[in-house]
Every structure is written in C-alpha cells, then in structure tokens.
Enzyme design. Structure first.
Site, short mmCIF file in Angstrom:
data_model
loop_
_atom_site.label_atom_id
_atom_site.label_comp_id
_atom_site.label_asym_id
_atom_site.label_seq_id
_atom_site.Cartn_x
_atom_site.Cartn_y
_atom_site.Cartn_z
N LYS A 112 0.86 -1.19 0.00
CA LYS A 112 0.00 0.00 0.00
C LYS A 112 0.89 1.24 0.00
O LYS A 112 2.08 1.15 0.28
CB LYS A 112 -0.89 0.00 1.25
CG LYS A 112 -1.84 -1.18 1.31
CD LYS A 112 -2.71 -1.14 2.54
CE LYS A 112 -2.06 -1.89 3.68
NZ LYS A 112 -2.92 -2.04 4.86
N GLY A 113 0.30 2.37 -0.33
CA GLY A 113 1.06 3.62 -0.36
C GLY A 113 1.54 4.01 1.03
O GLY A 113 0.94 3.65 2.03
N VAL A 114 2.66 4.79 1.09
CA VAL A 114 3.14 5.23 2.39
C VAL A 114 3.52 6.71 2.36
O VAL A 114 3.68 7.34 3.39
CB VAL A 114 4.35 4.36 2.83
CG1 VAL A 114 5.58 4.64 1.97
CG2 VAL A 114 4.67 4.56 4.29
N GLU A 166 2.11 9.62 1.91
CA GLU A 166 1.38 10.71 2.56
C GLU A 166 0.98 10.38 4.00
O GLU A 166 0.41 11.22 4.68
CB GLU A 166 0.13 11.04 1.75
CG GLU A 166 0.46 11.63 0.39
CD GLU A 166 -0.78 11.96 -0.42
OE1 GLU A 166 -1.89 11.58 -0.01
OE2 GLU A 166 -0.63 12.60 -1.46
#
Ligand SMILES: Cc1cc2nc3c(=O)[nH]c(=O)nc-3n(C[C@H](O)[C@H](O)[C@H](O)COP(=O)(O)OP(=O)(O)OC[C@H]3O[C@@H](n4cnc5c(N)ncnc54)[C@H](O)[C@@H]3O)c2cc1C
Lengths: 277, 130
Positions: B82-84, B86
């Site tokens: 998953k994105g990290v 922001e």
C-alpha cells in the site's frame, strides 16, 4: 534574485579601505559577512555601485577579554561563540544557523542597525562602545548614542567600525532569553539581563530588549525596580512586570504589540532568574 | 515532546525508505499545523512570499520521531503493498492540533484555527480566560 551590477574591491589595509569607501562616495558600501547586505541587494532594496570588502584587512577579527572585552568588527558570530566571552557569546550562539554564524560579523550586525538582531541590545545593555575609523580619524561611540532608528545608526557613511568594546563582567552574572517561531529565526522578542549581586541583593541591573522598538532598548523601569532588591523570585517577577514599560513594539504578522509586551515580561523574568542562578 | 507514528503499508519492501517517507511526511504535517500560512495584506500584497516569511520547519524544530508499523497485506495487488508517502503528513496535522486543544480543554477551548502560531495560542488563552 539577481543584484544590480556593482564594482568590487578588497583592499589590503584599513587606510586603503577608508580611502576606497570615501572615493566611492554615496554609492559605496562596506561588505563584511554579506548576510544582511547581499539579501537586500538581491531583492534590489539596495544597489550600491561599489562594494568595499573588508575580508583582507588585517587585525579586524578576534576577541580579547582581559579586563574589558574587545571584539574586532570582523569577528564572525561563530568565532564570538568560541571565544566564550559571556553574554555576547551566548547571544551570538542563538543567531540563525551555523552557515550564517560562520559568515555574519558583529560589525556588520551593529552597522546594519536591525532592532531584531541579537547583538545590538547586548552591546547596549553592557554599556559598550563602538570604535569607528574614518578619513577624520578614530572615534568611540557609546552604544546608547549609536542606534538611531530602524536600520539607521549614527555611524557616518565614510566610517568603518573596527572594534566593539564592552566593560569587564567580573562580578556580573547574566541571562539571555530569545523567543522565535523557529529555532533559527530572528527574535520575535529577546531579553538580555546583566546583574551585579552584592551580599544577596541586586546592586545594579542592565536589561536590554531586542525587537521591542525601532532600535534596541533598555528596560529602564525594570532595572530601577530591581536595584537594591534581594534577587529572589518575588522581586524578580515584580521587576519583570515592568519590562515593556514605555515601549511601542512594531507589530507584524506573527506578533502583535500586545503579544510582544507579554513576551518581554516573561523573557525578562526568565533572563533575571537565570542571572540570579 | 514525543511523536510516535505507527503505519501500515503492507509488507515492508524497503524499510529505510518507508521511515524516510514517514519522517518527511510528519515534518510536512507539522508545518501545516504550526507554521505554513499564506497571508495577503489589505492592499492585496502577498506578505509571505519568501521562505523567511512563509515558514517551514527545519531539522532544528522537529522532535525525535519514533516509528513502528503493522503489516496487513492489501488483497488488491499481488505484492500486497500500500502507499506510504502521505501517511505521516495526513496523521500529523490533526494529531498536533488536537494535542493543543486537549491541553487547553481545562479553559473551555474546543476549537483553534491553523496554523497554530504561538500568538494564536496565546490569544486563544487570553480570550478563554476573559
Ligand atoms: C537567514 C538569516 C538569518 C539571520 N538570523 C539572524 C538572527 O537570528 N539574529 C541576528 O542577529 N542576525 C541574524 N541574521 C543577520 C546576520 O547576523 C548578519 O550576518 C548580520 O546582521 C550582518 O553581518 P554581516 O557581517 O553579514 O554584514 P553585511 O551584510 O556584510 O553588512 C551589513 C551592513 O553593515 C555594513 N558594515 C559591515 N561591516 C561594517 C563595518 N565594519 N563598519 C561599518 N559598516 C559595516 C555594510 O555596509 C552593510 O550596510 C540572519 C541572516 C540571515 C541571512
């Protein structure tokens, strides 16, 4: 971001520098660390036709503290910190960041006359003098006579500051308290306090205020309230309540005049508490 | 002051990069909570046009940041990642503002506008007291 065109000289002696400055007339400016002058030039708020760089002039840098304290005009803030010369060194350590302290000088800081700068109020509170040389010779200007208005001093345009002198601080203790938004910013307000303690009581007090007016100021009401009093919490708090007496501080986006007066009172108390040990 | 960030970006492929992203994000979030302000004066002049006036936190203003993570794989891609980027910034701003409001709660303060300059906090206290 790009300054207007200018000529540049870096004389090898003080006499040559005095001559170059005089020959350049109104359009010539001295260059020390450049950390106040160059930003102004880049914003085109200043456009000198000639810069006379002082960096090659010998004997203008260095701190001597035996009896009184003598600080050469070209002494950088970091050199002043390293010299461990009491209040001035502690205040210099709070100036901006290491890069600025490695270039900026005490002579430039005083000549620039910015009431938000740290060293002007220190020299004023310490009852120091500014030694200046011009075509007419040397004179010594009391700090109380030196700062005239925002970015204005009584130094003549053809004079060069060579040295700052401050009386010896034996028997005095001090405190320096600066409040700013970020660690490396100019002071919103700063307060320096020097006190001489004799048998538990305050024999004399000198309190300097940074950024509480168009020049550095003395907190004379607080000084008077403290003299002769025991240096304990109650007397200190009562004196500090008068730290902003008679001031009309310049407001800006981050600090109103009222808020600055509040800061002056709190910082004055802390500076005195520190001085009292 | 203690700042703890616990995030979940799925399996950690490059843990150092994740921590760097979290640190940067937290500092960004601190800037929004405490410093960053665009201000025009009455004549429409931007008075926060340089980094002297438009204020960002520097390393000297930042507390130690403790990081930790849980690893819950995402079901929507084969790596489970998953994105990290922001994450730090999103959590930090409300955390700081809520901490200030919590500290002022005994005075009856329930709201304070960002950015929380020291004067804004002082004025809020004065108003609450009067
Ligand atoms: C990002 C940043 C942050 C800063 N923060 C602070 C701070 O927190 N506190 C603080 O006190 N200062 C701060 N400063 C200012 C810094 O300390 C400057 O270096 C200092 O005020 C000026 O010294 P200078 O040697 O750089 O002078 P210059 O910029 O070279 O000169 C300034 C003025 O003084 C004149 N001058 C210089 N030397 C002499 C001399 N010997 N005789 C006569 N006139 C002279 C010049 O002609 C010019 O008009 C900051 C500067 C920057 C860029």
């Amino acid at each position: 971001m790009i300054p207007a065109e200018f000529d540049y000289v870096a004389p090898e002696t003080l006499d040559e520098a005095i001559r170059a400055l005089a020959d350049g007339g109104e359009d010539a400016k001295l260059l020390a660390g450049g950390h106040s002058l160059l930003p102004l030039m880049k914003l085109r708020l200043a456009a000198p036709a000639l810069l006379v760089d002082l960096r090659r002039v010998p004997d203008l840098a260095g701190v001597r503290a035996n009896g009184d304290i003598r600080i050469g005009a070209m002494t950088t803030h970091s050199a002043l910190v390293r010299a461990n010369a009491g209040l001035a060194s502690v205040a210099a350590a709070t100036i901006a960041d290491q890069q600025v302290r490695n270039r900026g000088t005490i002579g430039g800081s005083l000549a620039h006359g910015d009431p938000a700068s740290d060293l002007p109020a220190v020299v004023l509170a310490a009852e120091g003098t500014i030694v200046a040389r011009g075509p007419g010779g040397e004179r010594e200007i009391a700090a109380a006579e030196f700062f005239r208005d925002y970015l204005e001093t009584t130094l003549a345009p053809d004079e060069i500051i060579t040295e700052i002198r401050m009386p010896g601080t034996e028997g005095w203790s001090f405190g320096y308290e600066k409040f700013n938004r970020r660690r490396e910013d100019w002071a919103m307000v700063a307060v320096c306090a020097l006190v001489r303690i004799e048998s538990g009581a305050c024999a004399d007090a000198r309190i300097g205020l940074t950024h509480m007016g168009s020049t550095p100021l003395r907190a004379t009401a607080a000084e008077a309230a403290l003299r002769g009093q025991p240096l304990e919490a109650g007397a200190i708090a009562a004196a500090a309540e008068q730290a902003a007496e008679g001031t009309s501080p310049p407001a800006d986006l981050n600090a109103s005049a009222d808020y600055k007066r509040h800061l002056a009172r709190v910082l004055c108390r802390r500076a005195l508490e520190r001085a009292a040990g | 002051m203690r700042y703890v960030a616990v995030d979940d970006c799925g399996p950690a492929i490059n843990p150092m990069l994740i921590e760097g992203q979290i640190h940067g994000g937290v500092v960004h979030g601190l800037g929004q909570a405490l410093y960053e302000r665009i201000h025009y004066d009455e004549s429409g002049q931007l008075v926060t046009g340089t980094f002297v006036d438009y204020c960002l936190p520097s390393a000297a203003d930042v507390p130690n940041i403790e990081t930790d993570r849980t690893e819950t794989p995402s079901p929507t891609n084969s790596l489970g990642v998953k994105g990290v980027g922001e994450a730090g910034a999103i959590a930090c701003t409300p955390a700081v503002v809520n901490a200030v409001i919590d500290a002022l709660r005994p005075l009856g303060v329930t709201f304070i506008n960002m950015p929380l300059g020291s004067m804004d906090v002082w004025e809020t206290i004065q108003e609450a007291k009067s």
